[in-house]
Motif scaffolding. Structure first.
Motif, PDB file in Angstrom:
ATOM      1  N   UNK A 230      76.554  13.242 -40.107  1.00  0.00           N
ATOM      2  CA  UNK A 230      77.979  12.916 -39.994  1.00  0.00           C
ATOM      3  C   UNK A 230      78.853  14.152 -39.894  1.00  0.00           C
ATOM      4  N   UNK A 231      80.147  13.924 -39.796  1.00  0.00           N
ATOM      5  CA  UNK A 231      81.101  15.048 -39.826  1.00  0.00           C
ATOM      6  C   UNK A 231      82.122  14.787 -40.924  1.00  0.00           C
ATOM      7  N   UNK A 232      82.746  15.880 -41.373  1.00  0.00           N
ATOM      8  CA  UNK A 232      83.717  15.788 -42.467  1.00  0.00           C
ATOM      9  C   UNK A 232      84.963  16.530 -42.022  1.00  0.00           C
ATOM     10  N   UNK A 233      86.119  16.078 -42.428  1.00  0.00           N
ATOM     11  CA  UNK A 233      87.340  16.748 -41.979  1.00  0.00           C
ATOM     12  C   UNK A 233      88.490  16.561 -42.967  1.00  0.00           C
ATOM     13  N   UNK A 234      89.536  17.324 -42.737  1.00  0.00           N
ATOM     14  CA  UNK A 234      90.723  17.238 -43.574  1.00  0.00           C
ATOM     15  C   UNK A 234      91.960  17.374 -42.704  1.00  0.00           C
ATOM     16  N   UNK A 235      93.006  16.650 -43.087  1.00  0.00           N
ATOM     17  CA  UNK A 235      94.342  16.863 -42.512  1.00  0.00           C
ATOM     18  C   UNK A 235      95.260  16.939 -43.711  1.00  0.00           C
ATOM     19  N   UNK A 236      96.200  17.854 -43.668  1.00  0.00           N
ATOM     20  CA  UNK A 236      97.073  17.937 -44.830  1.00  0.00           C
ATOM     21  C   UNK A 236      98.396  18.574 -44.448  1.00  0.00           C
ATOM     22  N   UNK A 237      99.423  18.212 -45.175  1.00  0.00           N
ATOM     23  CA  UNK A 237     100.720  18.822 -44.986  1.00  0.00           C
ATOM     24  C   UNK A 237     101.287  19.114 -46.374  1.00  0.00           C
ATOM     25  N   UNK A 238     101.676  20.365 -46.547  1.00  0.00           N
ATOM     26  CA  UNK A 238     102.138  20.766 -47.863  1.00  0.00           C
ATOM     27  C   UNK A 238     103.333  19.903 -48.297  1.00  0.00           C
ATOM     28  N   UNK A 239     103.277  19.443 -49.534  1.00  0.00           N
ATOM     29  CA  UNK A 239     104.375  18.629 -50.055  1.00  0.00           C
ATOM     30  C   UNK A 239     104.297  17.154 -49.665  1.00  0.00           C
ATOM     31  N   UNK A 240     103.420  16.801 -48.727  1.00  0.00           N
ATOM     32  CA  UNK A 240     103.369  15.404 -48.275  1.00  0.00           C
ATOM     33  C   UNK A 240     102.082  14.694 -48.672  1.00  0.00           C
ATOM     34  N   UNK A 241     100.979  15.461 -48.700  1.00  0.00           N
ATOM     35  CA  UNK A 241      99.720  14.836 -49.089  1.00  0.00           C
ATOM     36  C   UNK A 241      98.571  15.274 -48.200  1.00  0.00           C
ATOM     37  N   UNK A 242      97.414  14.702 -48.461  1.00  0.00           N
ATOM     38  CA  UNK A 242      96.208  15.104 -47.739  1.00  0.00           C
ATOM     39  C   UNK A 242      95.389  13.888 -47.350  1.00  0.00           C
ATOM     40  N   UNK A 243      94.644  14.044 -46.286  1.00  0.00           N
ATOM     41  CA  UNK A 243      93.681  13.017 -45.879  1.00  0.00           C
ATOM     42  C   UNK A 243      92.332  13.696 -45.714  1.00  0.00           C
ATOM     43  N   UNK A 244      91.359  13.251 -46.488  1.00  0.00           N
ATOM     44  CA  UNK A 244      89.989  13.742 -46.329  1.00  0.00           C
ATOM     45  C   UNK A 244      89.154  12.615 -45.743  1.00  0.00           C
ATOM     46  N   UNK A 245      88.300  12.943 -44.778  1.00  0.00           N
ATOM     47  CA  UNK A 245      87.512  11.894 -44.152  1.00  0.00           C
ATOM     48  C   UNK A 245      86.111  12.344 -43.780  1.00  0.00           C
ATOM     49  N   UNK A 246      85.247  11.378 -43.584  1.00  0.00           N
ATOM     50  CA  UNK A 246      83.921  11.669 -43.026  1.00  0.00           C
ATOM     51  C   UNK A 246      83.479  10.458 -42.213  1.00  0.00           C
ATOM     52  N   UNK A 247      82.512  10.688 -41.320  1.00  0.00           N
ATOM     53  CA  UNK A 247      81.947   9.543 -40.618  1.00  0.00           C
ATOM     54  C   UNK A 247      80.436   9.545 -40.770  1.00  0.00           C
ATOM     55  N   UNK A 248      79.859   8.368 -40.618  1.00  0.00           N
ATOM     56  CA  UNK A 248      78.400   8.207 -40.693  1.00  0.00           C
ATOM     57  C   UNK A 248      77.962   7.265 -39.587  1.00  0.00           C
ATOM     58  N   UNK A 249      76.754   7.457 -39.100  1.00  0.00           N
ATOM     59  CA  UNK A 249      76.228   6.570 -38.072  1.00  0.00           C
ATOM     60  C   UNK A 249      75.980   5.185 -38.648  1.00  0.00           C
ATOM     61  N   UNK A 250      76.230   4.188 -37.820  1.00  0.00           N
ATOM     62  CA  UNK A 250      75.897   2.842 -38.286  1.00  0.00           C
ATOM     63  C   UNK A 250      74.363   2.720 -38.291  1.00  0.00           C
ATOM     64  N   UNK A 251      73.862   1.816 -39.123  1.00  0.00           N
ATOM     65  CA  UNK A 251      72.421   1.631 -39.236  1.00  0.00           C
ATOM     66  C   UNK A 251      71.874   1.115 -37.905  1.00  0.00           C
ATOM     67  N   UNK A 252      70.721   1.598 -37.508  1.00  0.00           N
ATOM     68  CA  UNK A 252      70.041   1.148 -36.286  1.00  0.00           C
ATOM     69  C   UNK A 252      70.872   1.331 -35.038  1.00  0.00           C
ATOM     70  N   UNK A 253      71.794   2.332 -35.012  1.00  0.00           N
ATOM     71  CA  UNK A 253      72.677   2.443 -33.852  1.00  0.00           C
ATOM     72  C   UNK A 253      71.930   2.861 -32.586  1.00  0.00           C
TER      73      UNK A 253
END
Ligand code: ADP
Length: 255
Positions: A230-253
Protein backbone atom coordinates in the motif's frame (compact mmCIF):
# COMPACT_ATOMS: atom_id res chain seq x y z
CA UNK A 1 48.74 -8.72 -4.86
CA UNK A 2 48.46 -5.19 -6.18
CA UNK A 3 45.76 -4.79 -3.70
CA UNK A 4 47.99 -5.96 -0.85
CA UNK A 5 50.66 -3.38 -1.74
CA UNK A 6 48.27 -0.53 -1.98
CA UNK A 7 47.80 1.24 1.34
CA UNK A 8 44.53 2.83 0.36
CA UNK A 9 42.85 -0.40 -0.58
CA UNK A 10 44.17 -2.16 2.55
CA UNK A 11 42.61 0.71 4.49
CA UNK A 12 39.27 -0.10 2.95
CA UNK A 13 39.55 -3.69 4.15
CA UNK A 14 39.73 -2.43 7.72
CA UNK A 15 36.68 -0.26 7.13
CA UNK A 16 34.76 -3.28 5.86
CA UNK A 17 35.66 -5.25 8.99
CA UNK A 18 34.39 -2.38 11.08
CA UNK A 19 31.16 -2.34 9.15
CA UNK A 20 30.69 -6.04 9.89
CA UNK A 21 31.31 -5.39 13.56
CA UNK A 22 28.91 -2.47 13.41
CA UNK A 23 26.23 -4.68 11.89
CA UNK A 24 26.75 -7.33 14.53
CA UNK A 25 26.53 -4.79 17.34
CA UNK A 26 23.52 -3.20 15.74
CA UNK A 27 21.79 -6.53 15.42
CA UNK A 28 22.58 -7.37 19.03
CA UNK A 29 21.17 -4.01 20.06
CA UNK A 30 18.04 -4.56 18.01
CA UNK A 31 17.51 -8.03 19.48
CA UNK A 32 18.06 -6.66 22.95
CA UNK A 33 15.44 -3.95 22.36
CA UNK A 34 13.01 -6.57 21.05
CA UNK A 35 13.49 -8.78 24.11
CA UNK A 36 13.28 -5.98 26.64
CA UNK A 37 10.20 -4.38 25.14
CA UNK A 38 8.52 -7.76 24.93
CA UNK A 39 9.36 -8.52 28.58
CA UNK A 40 8.07 -5.13 29.73
CA UNK A 41 4.67 -5.62 28.17
CA UNK A 42 3.31 -8.12 30.69
CA UNK A 43 4.06 -6.22 33.91
CA UNK A 44 2.90 -2.93 32.41
CA UNK A 45 -0.35 -4.54 31.28
CA UNK A 46 -0.97 -5.84 34.77
CA UNK A 47 -0.31 -2.41 36.29
CA UNK A 48 -2.88 -1.06 33.88
CA UNK A 49 -5.38 -3.78 34.77
CA UNK A 50 -4.99 -3.15 38.50
CA UNK A 51 -5.41 0.58 38.07
CA UNK A 52 -8.45 -0.06 35.92
CA UNK A 53 -10.04 -2.20 38.63
CA UNK A 54 -9.53 0.64 41.09
CA UNK A 55 -10.96 3.22 38.67
CA UNK A 56 -14.05 1.12 38.06
CA UNK A 57 -14.76 1.14 41.80
CA UNK A 58 -14.59 -2.64 41.88
CA UNK A 59 -12.65 -2.59 45.14
CA UNK A 60 -14.64 0.18 46.78
CA UNK A 61 -15.40 3.83 46.19
CA UNK A 62 -12.45 6.18 45.72
CA UNK A 63 -12.29 9.79 46.75
CA UNK A 64 -11.57 12.41 44.08
CA UNK A 65 -7.86 12.50 44.71
CA UNK A 66 -7.59 8.71 44.57
CA UNK A 67 -9.57 8.72 41.32
CA UNK A 68 -7.19 11.28 39.80
CA UNK A 69 -4.18 9.22 40.83
CA UNK A 70 -5.49 5.96 39.43
CA UNK A 71 -6.44 7.74 36.21
CA UNK A 72 -2.93 9.01 35.87
CA UNK A 73 -1.50 5.53 36.53
CA UNK A 74 -3.72 4.15 33.74
CA UNK A 75 -2.66 6.88 31.33
CA UNK A 76 1.02 6.43 32.06
CA UNK A 77 0.72 2.65 31.71
CA UNK A 78 -0.95 3.26 28.32
CA UNK A 79 1.94 5.47 27.30
CA UNK A 80 4.47 2.85 28.35
CA UNK A 81 2.57 0.21 26.39
CA UNK A 82 2.64 2.46 23.33
CA UNK A 83 6.37 2.95 23.66
CA UNK A 84 7.07 -0.77 24.10
CA UNK A 85 4.94 -1.65 21.09
CA UNK A 86 6.74 1.01 19.02
CA UNK A 87 10.12 -0.35 20.08
CA UNK A 88 9.06 -3.90 19.36
CA UNK A 89 7.74 -2.97 15.93
CA UNK A 90 10.80 -0.84 15.22
CA UNK A 91 13.11 -3.78 15.92
CA UNK A 92 11.07 -5.88 13.48
CA UNK A 93 11.41 -3.15 10.89
CA UNK A 94 15.15 -2.72 11.50
CA UNK A 95 15.95 -6.38 11.11
CA UNK A 96 13.87 -6.44 7.92
CA UNK A 97 11.76 -8.90 9.79
CA UNK A 98 8.23 -7.68 9.29
CA UNK A 99 6.19 -10.84 9.44
CA UNK A 100 2.92 -10.30 7.68
CA UNK A 101 -0.13 -12.47 8.14
CA UNK A 102 -1.97 -11.42 5.00
CA UNK A 103 -5.57 -12.49 4.73
CA UNK A 104 -8.85 -11.00 3.56
CA UNK A 105 -9.93 -8.52 6.22
CA UNK A 106 -12.94 -6.30 6.51
CA UNK A 107 -12.15 -2.57 6.57
CA UNK A 108 -14.81 -2.17 9.26
CA UNK A 109 -12.98 -4.67 11.49
CA UNK A 110 -9.72 -2.73 11.12
CA UNK A 111 -11.44 0.54 11.99
CA UNK A 112 -13.46 -0.91 14.88
CA UNK A 113 -10.44 -2.55 16.48
CA UNK A 114 -8.59 0.77 16.35
CA UNK A 115 -11.50 2.80 17.70
CA UNK A 116 -11.83 0.44 20.63
CA UNK A 117 -8.19 0.93 21.50
CA UNK A 118 -8.39 4.74 21.59
CA UNK A 119 -11.96 5.33 22.75
CA UNK A 120 -10.87 5.97 26.33
CA UNK A 121 -8.24 8.54 25.29
CA UNK A 122 -10.79 10.30 23.07
CA UNK A 123 -13.36 10.47 25.86
CA UNK A 124 -10.81 12.04 28.21
CA UNK A 125 -10.63 15.01 25.83
CA UNK A 126 -14.31 14.95 24.97
CA UNK A 127 -13.42 14.12 21.36
CA UNK A 128 -16.05 12.41 19.21
CA UNK A 129 -14.84 9.87 16.66
CA UNK A 130 -17.12 9.99 13.62
CA UNK A 131 -17.00 7.16 11.08
CA UNK A 132 -18.00 7.13 7.45
CA UNK A 133 -17.82 3.53 6.22
CA UNK A 134 -20.06 2.41 3.35
CA UNK A 135 -21.69 -0.93 4.17
CA UNK A 136 -20.61 -2.58 0.93
CA UNK A 137 -16.83 -2.02 1.24
CA UNK A 138 -14.82 -4.86 -0.27
CA UNK A 139 -12.40 -6.81 1.91
CA UNK A 140 -8.73 -5.87 1.78
CA UNK A 141 -5.72 -8.17 1.66
CA UNK A 142 -4.15 -7.17 4.96
CA UNK A 143 -2.43 -8.05 8.20
CA UNK A 144 -5.25 -7.15 10.57
CA UNK A 145 -3.04 -6.49 13.62
CA UNK A 146 -0.47 -4.35 11.82
CA UNK A 147 -3.04 -2.38 9.89
CA UNK A 148 -5.05 -1.70 13.04
CA UNK A 149 -1.81 -0.64 14.67
CA UNK A 150 -1.33 1.98 11.93
CA UNK A 151 -4.90 3.15 12.39
CA UNK A 152 -4.38 3.37 16.17
CA UNK A 153 -1.23 5.40 15.56
CA UNK A 154 -3.10 7.85 13.29
CA UNK A 155 -5.89 8.14 15.85
CA UNK A 156 -3.57 8.55 18.85
CA UNK A 157 -1.79 11.39 17.05
CA UNK A 158 -5.07 12.94 15.95
CA UNK A 159 -6.34 12.88 19.54
CA UNK A 160 -3.05 14.24 20.86
CA UNK A 161 -2.97 17.20 18.49
CA UNK A 162 -6.70 18.04 18.61
CA UNK A 163 -8.27 20.53 21.00
CA UNK A 164 -10.67 19.32 23.69
CA UNK A 165 -14.26 18.93 22.48
CA UNK A 166 -13.70 18.37 18.79
CA UNK A 167 -14.35 15.79 16.09
CA UNK A 168 -12.10 13.27 14.37
CA UNK A 169 -13.37 11.76 11.12
CA UNK A 170 -12.51 8.23 10.08
CA UNK A 171 -13.43 7.21 6.56
CA UNK A 172 -12.89 4.32 4.18
CA UNK A 173 -13.87 4.17 0.52
CA UNK A 174 -13.15 1.89 -2.45
CA UNK A 175 -11.30 3.09 -5.56
CA UNK A 176 -9.48 1.22 -8.37
CA UNK A 177 -9.23 -2.20 -6.67
CA UNK A 178 -8.03 -0.55 -3.48
CA UNK A 179 -9.62 0.66 -0.29
CA UNK A 180 -8.54 4.09 0.98
CA UNK A 181 -8.56 4.76 4.73
CA UNK A 182 -8.33 8.30 6.14
CA UNK A 183 -8.21 9.94 9.57
CA UNK A 184 -8.94 13.66 9.64
CA UNK A 185 -8.47 15.90 12.64
CA UNK A 186 -9.22 19.58 13.14
CA UNK A 187 -6.26 20.21 15.41
CA UNK A 188 -3.03 22.13 15.25
CA UNK A 189 -1.90 20.93 11.81
CA UNK A 190 1.67 20.60 10.55
CA UNK A 191 3.80 23.26 8.90
CA UNK A 192 4.15 22.49 5.19
CA UNK A 193 7.94 22.55 5.39
CA UNK A 194 7.98 19.55 7.76
CA UNK A 195 5.62 17.36 5.77
CA UNK A 196 8.34 15.67 3.65
CA UNK A 197 10.05 14.45 6.85
CA UNK A 198 6.98 13.42 8.78
CA UNK A 199 7.45 9.69 8.05
CA UNK A 200 11.17 9.73 8.92
CA UNK A 201 12.39 7.79 11.95
CA UNK A 202 12.64 9.84 15.15
CA UNK A 203 11.29 12.93 13.42
CA UNK A 204 9.18 15.20 15.57
CA UNK A 205 7.97 18.61 14.50
CA UNK A 206 10.32 21.06 16.25
CA UNK A 207 8.71 22.98 19.08
CA UNK A 208 6.17 20.23 19.72
CA UNK A 209 6.43 20.15 23.49
CA UNK A 210 5.05 16.66 23.49
CA UNK A 211 6.81 14.50 26.01
CA UNK A 212 5.01 11.33 25.01
CA UNK A 213 6.15 10.81 21.46
CA UNK A 214 9.11 8.84 20.18
CA UNK A 215 8.92 10.03 16.59
CA UNK A 216 8.74 6.38 15.52
CA UNK A 217 5.02 5.84 15.07
CA UNK A 218 4.64 7.20 11.56
CA UNK A 219 7.93 5.67 10.36
CA UNK A 220 6.75 2.22 11.46
CA UNK A 221 3.31 2.89 9.96
CA UNK A 222 4.91 3.63 6.58
CA UNK A 223 6.93 0.40 6.69
CA UNK A 224 3.87 -1.64 7.66
CA UNK A 225 1.69 -0.22 4.89
CA UNK A 226 4.36 -0.43 2.20
CA UNK A 227 5.19 -4.03 3.20
CA UNK A 228 1.55 -4.80 2.38
CA UNK A 229 1.84 -3.15 -1.03
CA UNK A 230 0.00 0.00 0.00
CA UNK A 231 0.88 3.68 0.14
CA UNK A 232 0.66 6.15 3.01
CA UNK A 233 0.26 9.90 2.84
CA UNK A 234 -0.47 13.09 4.73
CA UNK A 235 -2.12 16.42 3.96
CA UNK A 236 -2.07 19.14 6.52
CA UNK A 237 -2.54 22.84 7.00
CA UNK A 238 -1.20 24.60 10.03
CA UNK A 239 -3.97 25.73 12.36
CA UNK A 240 -6.65 23.80 10.43
CA UNK A 241 -5.87 20.13 10.92
CA UNK A 242 -4.38 17.08 9.29
CA UNK A 243 -5.45 14.14 7.18
CA UNK A 244 -3.45 10.93 7.33
CA UNK A 245 -4.31 8.15 4.92
CA UNK A 246 -3.25 4.83 3.49
CA UNK A 247 -4.56 2.44 0.88
CA UNK A 248 -4.54 -1.34 0.63
CA UNK A 249 -5.32 -3.72 -2.20
CA UNK A 250 -8.69 -5.37 -2.10
CA UNK A 251 -8.57 -9.12 -1.47
CA UNK A 252 -8.20 -11.25 -4.62
CA UNK A 253 -7.95 -8.13 -6.79
CA UNK A 254 -5.60 -9.82 -9.27
CA UNK A 255 -7.69 -12.94 -9.77
P1 ADP B 1 5.21 10.45 17.86
O1 ADP B 1 5.35 9.11 18.47
O2 ADP B 1 6.18 11.48 18.37
O3 ADP B 1 3.81 10.94 17.77
P2 ADP B 1 4.94 10.06 15.04
O4 ADP B 1 5.90 9.44 14.10
O5 ADP B 1 3.64 9.41 15.26
O6 ADP B 1 5.74 10.21 16.39
O7 ADP B 1 4.70 11.56 14.58
C1 ADP B 1 5.80 12.39 14.24
C2 ADP B 1 5.46 13.84 14.48
O8 ADP B 1 4.48 14.26 13.55
C3 ADP B 1 4.87 14.11 15.84
O9 ADP B 1 5.85 14.31 16.81
C4 ADP B 1 4.08 15.37 15.58
O10 ADP B 1 4.95 16.49 15.67
C5 ADP B 1 3.65 15.24 14.13
N1 ADP B 1 2.24 14.78 13.98
C6 ADP B 1 1.82 13.50 13.76
N2 ADP B 1 0.48 13.43 13.65
C7 ADP B 1 0.02 14.69 13.80
C8 ADP B 1 -1.29 15.28 13.78
N3 ADP B 1 -2.41 14.54 13.59
N4 ADP B 1 -1.37 16.63 13.95
C9 ADP B 1 -0.27 17.37 14.15
N5 ADP B 1 0.99 16.87 14.18
C10 ADP B 1 1.15 15.56 14.01
Amino acid sequence: LDVMNNGEVAGQVIVLRNITLFHELNEAKTNFIATVSHELKTPISSIKMSARLLTDNRVGALNTEQQELTKSITEDADRLLNITSELLNMSQVETGNIQLKLQPASPAAIVEQAIQAVQFQAQQKNIVLRTNLPLDLPQVQADLEKTSWVMINFLTNAIRYSPDTSFIDIAAYPKDSKVFFTVTDYGKGIDEKYLPRIFDRYFKVPGTHERNGTGLGLAISKEFIEAQGGTIWVKSRIGEGSLFGFDLNTAHHDL
